[in-house]
Design a protein around this motif. Structure first.
Motif, PDB file in Angstrom:
ATOM      1  N   CYS A  18       1.024  -1.285   0.107  1.00 40.26           N
ATOM      2  CA  CYS A  18      -0.140   0.142  -0.006  1.00 40.26           C
ATOM      3  C   CYS A  18       0.832   1.334   0.308  1.00 40.26           C
ATOM      4  O   CYS A  18       0.627   2.121  -0.638  1.00 40.26           O
ATOM      5  N   CYS A  66       2.213   3.037  -3.302  1.00 43.45           N
ATOM      6  CA  CYS A  66       1.283   3.922  -4.313  1.00 43.45           C
ATOM      7  C   CYS A  66       0.658   4.997  -3.604  1.00 43.45           C
ATOM      8  O   CYS A  66       0.375   5.932  -4.067  1.00 43.45           O
ATOM      9  N   HIS A  67       0.437   5.051  -2.046  1.00 42.17           N
ATOM     10  CA  HIS A  67      -0.194   5.586  -1.589  1.00 42.17           C
ATOM     11  C   HIS A  67       0.975   6.834  -1.057  1.00 42.17           C
ATOM     12  O   HIS A  67       0.478   7.558   0.003  1.00 42.17           O
ATOM     13  N   THR A 122      -4.869   8.657  -3.189  1.00 40.11           N
ATOM     14  CA  THR A 122      -5.475   9.344  -2.388  1.00 40.11           C
ATOM     15  C   THR A 122      -4.724   9.224  -0.965  1.00 40.11           C
ATOM     16  O   THR A 122      -4.028   8.058  -0.731  1.00 40.11           O
ATOM     17  N   TYR A 143     -14.258   6.207   7.304  1.00 39.53           N
ATOM     18  CA  TYR A 143     -14.684   4.802   6.526  1.00 39.53           C
ATOM     19  C   TYR A 143     -14.862   3.769   7.861  1.00 39.53           C
ATOM     20  O   TYR A 143     -14.253   3.715   8.851  1.00 39.53           O
ATOM     21  N   ARG A 176     -15.668   3.666  -3.397  1.00 44.50           N
ATOM     22  CA  ARG A 176     -15.430   4.704  -2.422  1.00 44.50           C
ATOM     23  C   ARG A 176     -16.714   4.814  -1.393  1.00 44.50           C
ATOM     24  O   ARG A 176     -17.642   4.620  -1.707  1.00 44.50           O
ATOM     25  N   LEU A 212     -13.846   3.652  -7.672  1.00 42.60           N
ATOM     26  CA  LEU A 212     -12.462   3.907  -7.833  1.00 42.60           C
ATOM     27  C   LEU A 212     -12.238   3.583  -8.960  1.00 42.60           C
ATOM     28  O   LEU A 212     -12.493   2.578  -9.675  1.00 42.60           O
ATOM     29  N   TYR A 213     -10.913   4.248  -9.696  1.00 40.44           N
ATOM     30  CA  TYR A 213     -10.346   3.707 -10.779  1.00 40.44           C
ATOM     31  C   TYR A 213      -9.330   2.551 -10.686  1.00 40.44           C
ATOM     32  O   TYR A 213      -8.993   2.548  -9.438  1.00 40.44           O
ATOM     33  N   ALA A 231      -6.713   1.830 -10.950  1.00 39.25           N
ATOM     34  CA  ALA A 231      -5.119   2.020 -10.461  1.00 39.25           C
ATOM     35  C   ALA A 231      -4.936   1.472  -9.238  1.00 39.25           C
ATOM     36  O   ALA A 231      -4.125   1.116  -8.970  1.00 39.25           O
ATOM     37  N   MET A 232      -6.059   1.494  -8.393  1.00 37.46           N
ATOM     38  CA  MET A 232      -6.275   0.882  -6.986  1.00 37.46           C
ATOM     39  C   MET A 232      -6.463  -0.671  -7.435  1.00 37.46           C
ATOM     40  O   MET A 232      -7.378  -0.765  -8.126  1.00 37.46           O
ATOM     41  N   PRO A 233      -5.366  -1.566  -7.175  1.00 39.75           N
ATOM     42  CA  PRO A 233      -5.691  -3.003  -7.589  1.00 39.75           C
ATOM     43  C   PRO A 233      -6.662  -3.899  -7.003  1.00 39.75           C
ATOM     44  O   PRO A 233      -6.292  -4.949  -6.361  1.00 39.75           O
ATOM     45  N   TYR A 264      -7.220  -7.324  -5.027  1.00 41.17           N
ATOM     46  CA  TYR A 264      -7.710  -7.469  -3.488  1.00 41.17           C
ATOM     47  C   TYR A 264      -8.878  -8.070  -3.179  1.00 41.17           C
ATOM     48  O   TYR A 264      -9.325  -8.362  -2.045  1.00 41.17           O
ATOM     49  N   ARG A 272     -17.154   8.630 -13.304  1.00 49.33           N
ATOM     50  CA  ARG A 272     -16.657   7.130 -12.530  1.00 49.33           C
ATOM     51  C   ARG A 272     -17.678   6.260 -12.547  1.00 49.33           C
ATOM     52  O   ARG A 272     -17.540   5.003 -12.544  1.00 49.33           O
TER      53      ARG A 272
HETATM   54  C1  HEC Z   1      -0.997  -0.023  -7.671  1.00 49.89           C
HETATM   55  C2  HEC Z   1      -1.280   1.243  -6.845  1.00 49.89           C
HETATM   56  C3  HEC Z   1      -1.941   1.121  -5.586  1.00 49.89           C
HETATM   57  C4  HEC Z   1      -1.609   0.122  -4.617  1.00 49.89           C
HETATM   58  C5  HEC Z   1      -0.838  -0.896  -4.531  1.00 49.89           C
HETATM   59  C6  HEC Z   1      -2.709   0.346  -3.269  1.00 49.89           C
HETATM   60  N1  HEC Z   1      -3.741   1.536  -3.878  1.00 49.89           N
HETATM   61 FE1  HEC Z   1      -5.340   2.072  -2.553  1.00 49.89          FE
HETATM   62  N2  HEC Z   1      -5.651   3.355  -4.174  1.00 49.89           N
HETATM   63  C7  HEC Z   1      -4.816   3.700  -5.351  1.00 49.89           C
HETATM   64  C8  HEC Z   1      -5.268   4.682  -6.222  1.00 49.89           C
HETATM   65  C9  HEC Z   1      -4.889   5.364  -7.543  1.00 49.89           C
HETATM   66  C10 HEC Z   1      -6.358   5.230  -5.538  1.00 49.89           C
HETATM   67  C11 HEC Z   1      -7.369   6.343  -5.970  1.00 49.89           C
HETATM   68  C12 HEC Z   1      -8.243   5.886  -6.983  1.00 49.89           C
HETATM   69  C13 HEC Z   1      -9.137   6.924  -7.520  1.00 49.89           C
HETATM   70  O1  HEC Z   1      -9.262   8.067  -7.201  1.00 49.89           O
HETATM   71  O2  HEC Z   1     -10.277   6.247  -8.213  1.00 49.89           O
HETATM   72  C14 HEC Z   1      -6.606   4.214  -4.238  1.00 49.89           C
HETATM   73  C15 HEC Z   1      -7.735   4.385  -3.391  1.00 49.89           C
HETATM   74  C16 HEC Z   1      -7.848   3.641  -2.147  1.00 49.89           C
HETATM   75  C17 HEC Z   1      -8.898   3.847  -1.096  1.00 49.89           C
HETATM   76  C18 HEC Z   1      -9.940   4.663  -1.567  1.00 49.89           C
HETATM   77  C19 HEC Z   1      -9.726   5.938  -0.526  1.00 49.89           C
HETATM   78  C20 HEC Z   1     -10.551   7.265  -0.708  1.00 49.89           C
HETATM   79  O3  HEC Z   1     -10.183   7.995  -1.363  1.00 49.89           O
HETATM   80  O4  HEC Z   1     -11.691   7.269  -0.410  1.00 49.89           O
HETATM   81  C21 HEC Z   1      -8.482   2.874  -0.263  1.00 49.89           C
HETATM   82  C22 HEC Z   1      -9.469   2.846   1.084  1.00 49.89           C
HETATM   83  C23 HEC Z   1      -7.248   2.214  -0.353  1.00 49.89           C
HETATM   84  N3  HEC Z   1      -6.823   2.760  -1.825  1.00 49.89           N
HETATM   85  C24 HEC Z   1      -6.527   1.491   0.436  1.00 49.89           C
HETATM   86  C25 HEC Z   1      -5.401   0.898  -0.162  1.00 49.89           C
HETATM   87  C26 HEC Z   1      -4.781  -0.175   0.787  1.00 49.89           C
HETATM   88  C27 HEC Z   1      -5.232  -0.770   1.979  1.00 49.89           C
HETATM   89  C28 HEC Z   1      -3.736  -0.877  -0.036  1.00 49.89           C
HETATM   90  C29 HEC Z   1      -2.670  -1.846   0.368  1.00 49.89           C
HETATM   91  C30 HEC Z   1      -3.542  -3.308   0.968  1.00 49.89           C
HETATM   92  C31 HEC Z   1      -3.704  -0.196  -1.277  1.00 49.89           C
HETATM   93  N4  HEC Z   1      -4.712   0.899  -1.303  1.00 49.89           N
HETATM   94  C32 HEC Z   1      -2.910  -0.171  -2.390  1.00 49.89           C
HETATM   95  C33 HEC Z   1      -3.610   2.951  -5.746  1.00 49.89           C
HETATM   96  C34 HEC Z   1      -2.996   1.994  -5.140  1.00 49.89           C
END
Ligand code: HEC
Ligand code: HEC
Ligand code: HEC
Length: 456
Positions: free
Chosen positions: A41, A44-45, A69, A82, A96, A102-103, A105-107, A111, A149
């Motif tokens: 996490c 990317c974050h 984000t 949340y 969300r 969500l796009y 790009a969040m995997p 998951y 979206r």
């Molecule tokens: C490959 C890149 C990537 C990884 C690895 C990743 N994320 Fe994300 N995540 C993103 C992106 C980009 C967004 C925002 C997407 C959007 O705006 O639509 C996001 C959005 C989120 C959100 C929504 C938050 C909001 O804005 O309300 C959560 C919760 C979240 N991620 C949790 C996690 C957690 C927990 C992990 C690890 C288990 C993780 N992410 C791993 C890319 C990633």
């Protein structure tokens, strides 16, 4: 998507837990911290130079730049409001808290495999142990139609797999655990599985032969992770499970040193996993049938013979081609005449996946900018490869790279000066290679990293 251009590197860190506000039981928090490592996490974050988990990393996608984000428990800028159910929906369904999609790009397509128990531990870790950061990352603003979206719902319906992980009794327990980590949290397929017409991963699990079959990541080849012994024995088909464990733990083994975007995966994620989990991952990859060997595939014996021939020619040093001369002058001191390097110091470039990739971008990048393996807790010292961009012209690099790709047992195609010029131009916006420590502080390394600037 997931072209992660600006990736903070980690110079090794222990998981120390701070800020335990409501005294959740330590075991759950620790387990959540470990799972966050497995899910990477933080990579990317976190923006380059930014606070851990505060978001703002620009991720290049074919549709435009998507910003990660803030997932710290800050109530306004982050995910402090949340509920656990909302957190679970974000992770597994890409939804969300306000109901928007969500796009990918969040995997979340990977998951989706997460068990309730693991989602719970992650939630407890983020809410109770991650420091809240009140910083709003830049808004993602894609052009029409990608800013709609709701349109993602159709994509999800077609391509995202809503099923959580189902144990499979035909695997032993350790291998099945590895399968869970690879298909789920590790989201290995987001880089190693080829993508289809709508940028979807062609397969999300081992039921399909497309799964982990190798993919082009903005030019840098993410090789096949199908390790079965029924192919031509290249790449990890020729590695044993322990070699895979070593690579994931330390960023190097007898066959390769990590480069490209995998550097961040090793530094921020896999090096922090237990040897046992890494062995499960390795065994699972070895259980996948190999990619079918293409026409004209060579056998290991043929590659050995070709290796001996090239090495003998370089040693005799008579009637050398330009490529051979460039190799002797610039590379042979470390990678040797047989291209096999010296174990764990200089990686082999004979048979190496990077050297043989269809797209030579990664190889060109390495020659121009050099490379530096990540520091990991087990191997903190790092011997970098110097860059040669300052002394070799585009023509010379093309000639040299063409030689390397055809020498010994290699069978990559020729490289043109135009290709080199393109990669050279892209190296100027070299990413920072600073480290992220999820517990709050940036890890400053010895500064040596700038020698390898752009290596990542
Ligand atoms: C490959 C890149 C990537 C990884 C690895 C990743 N994320 Fe994300 N995540 C993103 C992106 C980009 C967004 C925002 C997407 C959007 O705006 O639509 C996001 C959005 C989120 C959100 C929504 C938050 C909001 O804005 O309300 C959560 C919760 C979240 N991620 C949790 C996690 C957690 C927990 C992990 C690890 C288990 C993780 N992410 C791993 C890319 C990633
Ligand atoms: C001073 C020693 C040295 C010289 C000279 C050198 N290298 Fe390297 N090379 C290394 C080291 C150390 C690494 C591992 C660093 C890494 O990949 O992070 C490496 C990595 C590589 C890799 C990536 C291997 C992998 O597994 O990802 C390639 C390809 C490569 N070198 C090619 C070359 C070529 C071509 C030349 C000549 C222009 C050259 N090297 C010159 C030391 C050297
Ligand atoms: C962000 C993209 C990304 C993710 C996620 C990722 N990889 Fe990689 N991986 C790469 C790239 C790029 C390379 C090529 C590295 C090089 O050229 O040195 C690579 C190389 C490898 C190699 C070496 C293969 C060879 O033939 O040299 C192994 C093993 C590997 N990855 C395993 C994994 C596993 C296991 C996971 C999931 C836990 C994973 N990767 C997730 C991008 C990724």
């Amino acid at each position: 998507m997931t072209a992660r251009h600006l990736i903070p590197l980690l110079a090794g860190s222990a998981i120390v837990l701070a800020n335990q506000a409501f005294g959740a039981d330590d075991d759950t928090v620790q387990r959540g911290a470990y799972l966050a490592r497995a899910g990477d996490c933080v990579a990317c974050h976190t923006a380059p130079g930014g606070k851990p988990f505060a978001g703002g990393l620009p991720i290049e996608s074919p549709f435009g730049t998507i910003y990660s984000t803030n997932i710290t428990p800050d109530k306004k800028a982050g995910i402090g409001n949340y509920s656990e159910a909302e957190f679970a929906a974000a992770l597994r369904q890409g939804e969300r808290a306000d109901g928007a999609n969500l796009y990918p790009a969040m995997p979340y397509p990977s998951y989706a495999k997460l068990t309730d128990d693991d989602v719970h531990a992650l939630y407890v870790y983020f809410m109770q142990s991650v420091k809240p950061v009140a910083e709003q990352p830049p808004e993602t603003d894609l052009g029409f139609p990608f800013n709609q979206r709701w349109g993602i719902s159709a994509w999800n319906w077609l391509f995202a797999d809503a099923d959580t992980f189902q144990p499979n009794a035909s695997y032993d327990q350790l291998t099945d655990r590895g399968r869970y980590l690879v298909e789920g949290l590790g989201h290995c397929g987001s880089c190693h599985t080829p993508r289809g017409f709508a940028e979807q991963e062609k397969a999300l699990d081992g039921d399909s032969e497309d799964y982990l079959a190798g993919a082009n990541l903005n030019g840098w080849w993410a090789p096949s992770l199908r390790g079965g012994d029924d192919g031509d024995g290249r790449g990890i088909e020729g590695w044993d499970s322990q070699a895979i464990v070593d690579y994931l733990k330390t960023g190097r083994n007898a066959h390769a040193t990590v480069g490209g975007e995998m550097t961040s995966v090793v530094a921020n994620s896999t090096t922090h996993l237990t040897d046992k989990d890494l062995m499960g991952i390795a065994q699972y990859l070895k259980s996948l049938s190999a990619n079918p060997a293409g026409d004209g595939a060579t056998t290991a014996d043929q590659r050995q013979q070709a290796t001996d021939e090239t090495a003998a020619h370089l040693q005799a040093a008579k009637n050398l081609s330009d490529g051979e001369r460039l190799y002797i002058d610039n590379c042979a001191a470390c990678h040797l005449d047989d291209g096999n390097g010296a174990e764990r110091v200089f990686p082999p470039i004979n048979g190496n996946s990077l050297a043989n990739a269809d797209d030579p971008t990664g190889l060109i990048h390495t020659i121009l900018a050099g490379a530096k393996p990540p520091a990991t807790p087990t191997i903190p010292a790092q011997l970098p490869m110097p860059g040669f961009g300052w002394r070799l012209s585009d023509d010379e690099v093309a000639t040299l790279a063409t030689f390397v790709r055809g020498a010994w047992g290699n069978d990559g195609g020729a490289v043109t000066a135009d290709q080199v010029a393109k990669v050279r131009a892209s190296i100027d916006d070299a990413p920072l290679d600073k480290a992220v420590d999820p517990n709050g502080e940036l890890n400053h390394d010895d500064g040596e990293s700038h020698a390898a600037n752009g290596a990542q």
